[in-house]
Design an enzyme around this catalytic site. Sequence first.
Site, PDB file in Angstrom:
ATOM      1  N   GLN A   1      24.670  50.468  37.601  1.00 68.36           N
ATOM      2  CA  GLN A   1      24.662  51.109  36.286  1.00 68.36           C
ATOM      3  C   GLN A   1      24.642  50.046  35.170  1.00 68.36           C
ATOM      4  O   GLN A   1      25.609  49.305  35.013  1.00 68.36           O
ATOM      5  CB  GLN A   1      25.935  51.948  36.134  1.00 68.36           C
ATOM      6  N   GLY A   2      23.567  50.014  34.417  1.00 74.85           N
ATOM      7  CA  GLY A   2      23.453  49.042  33.322  1.00 74.85           C
ATOM      8  C   GLY A   2      23.675  49.707  31.969  1.00 74.85           C
ATOM      9  O   GLY A   2      22.715  49.906  31.207  1.00 74.85           O
ATOM     10  N   TYR A   3      24.904  50.078  31.704  1.00 70.03           N
ATOM     11  CA  TYR A   3      25.252  50.651  30.394  1.00 70.03           C
ATOM     12  C   TYR A   3      25.920  49.590  29.509  1.00 70.03           C
ATOM     13  O   TYR A   3      25.424  49.240  28.457  1.00 70.03           O
ATOM     14  CB  TYR A   3      26.241  51.819  30.570  1.00 70.03           C
ATOM     15  N   SER A   4      27.107  49.094  29.968  1.00 67.20           N
ATOM     16  CA  SER A   4      27.949  48.250  29.102  1.00 67.20           C
ATOM     17  C   SER A   4      27.304  46.907  28.805  1.00 67.20           C
ATOM     18  O   SER A   4      26.583  46.351  29.627  1.00 67.20           O
ATOM     19  CB  SER A   4      29.296  47.993  29.780  1.00 67.20           C
TER      20      SER A   4
ATOM     21  N   GLU B   1      30.184  61.417  36.032  1.00 72.93           N
ATOM     22  CA  GLU B   1      31.029  60.306  36.461  1.00 72.93           C
ATOM     23  C   GLU B   1      32.498  60.687  36.376  1.00 72.93           C
ATOM     24  O   GLU B   1      33.301  60.279  37.199  1.00 72.93           O
ATOM     25  CB  GLU B   1      30.742  59.092  35.563  1.00 72.93           C
TER      26      GLU B   1
ATOM     27  N   SER C   1      37.364  54.334  28.704  1.00 72.22           N
ATOM     28  CA  SER C   1      38.790  53.971  28.792  1.00 72.22           C
ATOM     29  C   SER C   1      39.673  55.192  28.487  1.00 72.22           C
ATOM     30  O   SER C   1      39.227  56.163  27.865  1.00 72.22           O
ATOM     31  CB  SER C   1      39.111  52.836  27.818  1.00 72.22           C
ATOM     32  N   ASN C   2      40.924  55.120  28.920  1.00 71.79           N
ATOM     33  CA  ASN C   2      41.817  56.269  28.715  1.00 71.79           C
ATOM     34  C   ASN C   2      42.050  56.557  27.232  1.00 71.79           C
ATOM     35  O   ASN C   2      42.237  57.710  26.845  1.00 71.79           O
ATOM     36  CB  ASN C   2      43.132  56.033  29.460  1.00 71.79           C
ATOM     37  N   GLU C   3      42.026  55.508  26.392  1.00 63.96           N
ATOM     38  CA  GLU C   3      42.177  55.744  24.943  1.00 63.96           C
ATOM     39  C   GLU C   3      40.999  56.575  24.428  1.00 63.96           C
ATOM     40  O   GLU C   3      41.172  57.487  23.626  1.00 63.96           O
ATOM     41  CB  GLU C   3      42.255  54.408  24.172  1.00 63.96           C
TER      42      GLU C   3
HETATM   43  C1  LIG Z   1      36.052  47.282  37.172  1.00 62.75           C
HETATM   44  C2  LIG Z   1      35.071  47.753  36.143  1.00 62.75           C
HETATM   45  C3  LIG Z   1      33.843  48.215  36.566  1.00 62.75           C
HETATM   46  C4  LIG Z   1      32.908  48.635  35.616  1.00 62.75           C
HETATM   47  N1  LIG Z   1      31.657  48.991  36.054  1.00 62.75           N
HETATM   48  C5  LIG Z   1      30.688  49.253  35.154  1.00 62.75           C
HETATM   49  C6  LIG Z   1      29.340  49.487  35.578  1.00 62.75           C
HETATM   50  O1  LIG Z   1      29.039  49.497  36.785  1.00 62.75           O
HETATM   51  N2  LIG Z   1      28.406  49.674  34.632  1.00 62.75           N
HETATM   52  C7  LIG Z   1      28.685  49.681  33.301  1.00 62.75           C
HETATM   53  O2  LIG Z   1      27.788  49.883  32.499  1.00 62.75           O
HETATM   54  N3  LIG Z   1      29.947  49.454  32.856  1.00 62.75           N
HETATM   55  C8  LIG Z   1      30.952  49.236  33.764  1.00 62.75           C
HETATM   56  N4  LIG Z   1      32.227  48.969  33.331  1.00 62.75           N
HETATM   57  C9  LIG Z   1      32.465  48.836  31.900  1.00 62.75           C
HETATM   58  C10 LIG Z   1      33.365  49.897  31.311  1.00 62.75           C
HETATM   59  O3  LIG Z   1      32.671  51.100  31.136  1.00 62.75           O
HETATM   60  C11 LIG Z   1      33.912  49.324  29.988  1.00 62.75           C
HETATM   61  O4  LIG Z   1      34.764  48.245  30.332  1.00 62.75           O
HETATM   62  C12 LIG Z   1      34.675  50.343  29.193  1.00 62.75           C
HETATM   63  O5  LIG Z   1      33.796  51.299  28.668  1.00 62.75           O
HETATM   64  C13 LIG Z   1      35.454  49.682  28.031  1.00 62.75           C
HETATM   65  O6  LIG Z   1      34.624  48.885  27.261  1.00 62.75           O
HETATM   66  P1  LIG Z   1      34.983  47.374  26.928  1.00 62.75           P
HETATM   67  O7  LIG Z   1      35.381  46.690  28.209  1.00 62.75           O
HETATM   68  O8  LIG Z   1      33.879  46.790  26.151  1.00 62.75           O
HETATM   69  O9  LIG Z   1      36.310  47.431  26.046  1.00 62.75           O
HETATM   70  P2  LIG Z   1      36.382  47.768  24.484  1.00 62.75           P
HETATM   71  O10 LIG Z   1      35.484  48.906  24.176  1.00 62.75           O
HETATM   72  O11 LIG Z   1      36.193  46.511  23.717  1.00 62.75           O
HETATM   73  O12 LIG Z   1      37.871  48.269  24.348  1.00 62.75           O
HETATM   74  C14 LIG Z   1      38.974  47.350  24.298  1.00 62.75           C
HETATM   75  C15 LIG Z   1      40.253  48.196  24.131  1.00 62.75           C
HETATM   76  O13 LIG Z   1      40.202  48.901  22.881  1.00 62.75           O
HETATM   77  C16 LIG Z   1      40.347  50.301  23.102  1.00 62.75           C
HETATM   78  N5  LIG Z   1      39.476  51.028  22.174  1.00 62.75           N
HETATM   79  C17 LIG Z   1      38.170  50.778  21.922  1.00 62.75           C
HETATM   80  N6  LIG Z   1      37.681  51.667  21.039  1.00 62.75           N
HETATM   81  C18 LIG Z   1      38.700  52.523  20.735  1.00 62.75           C
HETATM   82  C19 LIG Z   1      38.811  53.669  19.908  1.00 62.75           C
HETATM   83  N7  LIG Z   1      37.770  54.132  19.200  1.00 62.75           N
HETATM   84  N8  LIG Z   1      40.015  54.320  19.841  1.00 62.75           N
HETATM   85  C20 LIG Z   1      41.092  53.873  20.569  1.00 62.75           C
HETATM   86  N9  LIG Z   1      41.024  52.765  21.382  1.00 62.75           N
HETATM   87  C21 LIG Z   1      39.855  52.110  21.468  1.00 62.75           C
HETATM   88  C22 LIG Z   1      39.927  50.521  24.533  1.00 62.75           C
HETATM   89  O14 LIG Z   1      40.528  51.663  25.093  1.00 62.75           O
HETATM   90  C23 LIG Z   1      40.421  49.254  25.213  1.00 62.75           C
HETATM   91  O15 LIG Z   1      41.786  49.368  25.523  1.00 62.75           O
HETATM   92  C24 LIG Z   1      33.210  48.587  34.245  1.00 62.75           C
HETATM   93  C25 LIG Z   1      34.476  48.141  33.840  1.00 62.75           C
HETATM   94  C26 LIG Z   1      35.389  47.728  34.767  1.00 62.75           C
HETATM   95  C27 LIG Z   1      36.730  47.228  34.296  1.00 62.75           C
END
Ligand SMILES: Cc1cc2nc3c(=O)[nH]c(=O)nc-3n(C[C@H](O)[C@H](O)[C@H](O)COP(=O)(O)OP(=O)(O)OC[C@H]3O[C@@H](n4cnc5c(N)ncnc54)[C@H](O)[C@@H]3O)c2cc1C
Length: 397
Positions: free
Chosen positions: A126-129, A244, A382-384
Amino acid sequence: MNLDYTPADDAFRADVRAWLEANLPHELRDKVHHHKRLNREDFASWHRLLGTRGWSAPAWPREYGGPGWDATQRHIWDEECARIGAPGVLPFGVSMVAPVLMKYGSEAQKRHYLPRILDGTDWWCQGYSEPGSGSDLASLRTKAERVGDHYVVNGQKTWTTLGQYADMMFCLVRTDSGAKKQEGISFLLIDMKTPGVTVRPIIMLDEEHEVNEVFLEDVKVPVENLVGEENRGWTYAKYLLGHERTGIARVGQSKRELEFLKKLALNQRKNGKPLLHDPVFGAKVANLEIELMALEVTVLRVVSSEAGGRGPGPEASMLKIKGTEVQQALTELMVETVGPVAAAFDPAFLTGEREHSIVDDDAAPLAAYYFNYRKTSIYGGSNEIQKNIIAQMILGL
Ligand SMILES: Cc1cc2nc3c(=O)[nH]c(=O)nc-3n(C[C@H](O)[C@H](O)[C@H](O)COP(=O)(O)OP(=O)(O)OC[C@H]3O[C@@H](n4cnc5c(N)ncnc54)[C@H](O)[C@@H]3O)c2cc1C
């Protein structure tokens, strides 16, 4: 805890249970029960074995080669797989990109990709993030420019789970930088062997290579690999994320882990008695069990509303939050149970290279398991972010 199971559901459960008992290889079951690492072949061989019974894509309709199970049957299947300790089927092909292709893909895409997902020919990622675009996914910057009959893609994806094994990646790309950020995104299918695709490992806290960075430099992607319409990718991406999140509560797995925790705590002694019988520790386990029972009731409510024809709604966010909180709490109590023994890091035992651990076979993988499960409250939204969805969509705040 029961749905209103019919005699046909009970017969279905008996059939599934008997098949799993007879066919799940002992080594795989042992790896899952003992929190050891599953490798590529573990996932691939289990997928193939399920395919021999027509069960490698439990949620697919018959039309595409799935078993055509209803919501209750799928729930029973999940429960039975978790109870016995079967490895999960990786979601990226079967439960993420496939439903998008079924709903929005061209006939040629369906004909080509769906059978290859079903029989395990293609491993998907999955190439989203992207760096800086996780929660705020719509801000993604990986760019795709149309040049003749190709897109030329440049950018970077990150956290790409098991991308090191992937044949294909479904990828969100920006095709219109001038539009509102959600409106300029497209959904592309990228062959990972295309020149310009580079996969680099990210090693996690437990030293596992589970996620990657993926760099895309002048990657040529044929226009036939665009899903649906250009600049409508956000709609398809959201549809996929709904799929998902529903499986994410993992109640069956947590029930199995709760039994493991109890067994572990019965074998540990405190003041001459099993730790499980210590009033303070016992209360923590009981509280967690109550949380899990409440979660199960919520899952069953969602399953029965799905059985009544409603798709997963914002309730999926509740399941994600509570499910991951329970999963994490279980790992915390396991580490608390075995104390310093969990600190012994034994990678050769974790990968199955050595049969027995340098300390205790039950305890040795627990620190790695604990560290690995910090991910669950981050991935899949994320849970937030799930709390924001509940606030807006359920509470109307
Ligand atoms: C083990 C693992 C596997 C993953 N696999 C994939 C994958 O296969 N493909 C893919 O595309 N992605 C994948 N991800 C990425 C995942 O979807 C992102 O890590 C996730 O969406 C959070 O984004 P971020 O890491 O950029 O954190 P950020 O978005 O930078 O968030 C940092 C912190 O700020 C909080 N935060 C951010 N915005 C808000 C808001 N508006 N209100 C309140 N709190 C907020 C978040 O909850 C978090 O605690 C994976 C992540 C992990 C850890």
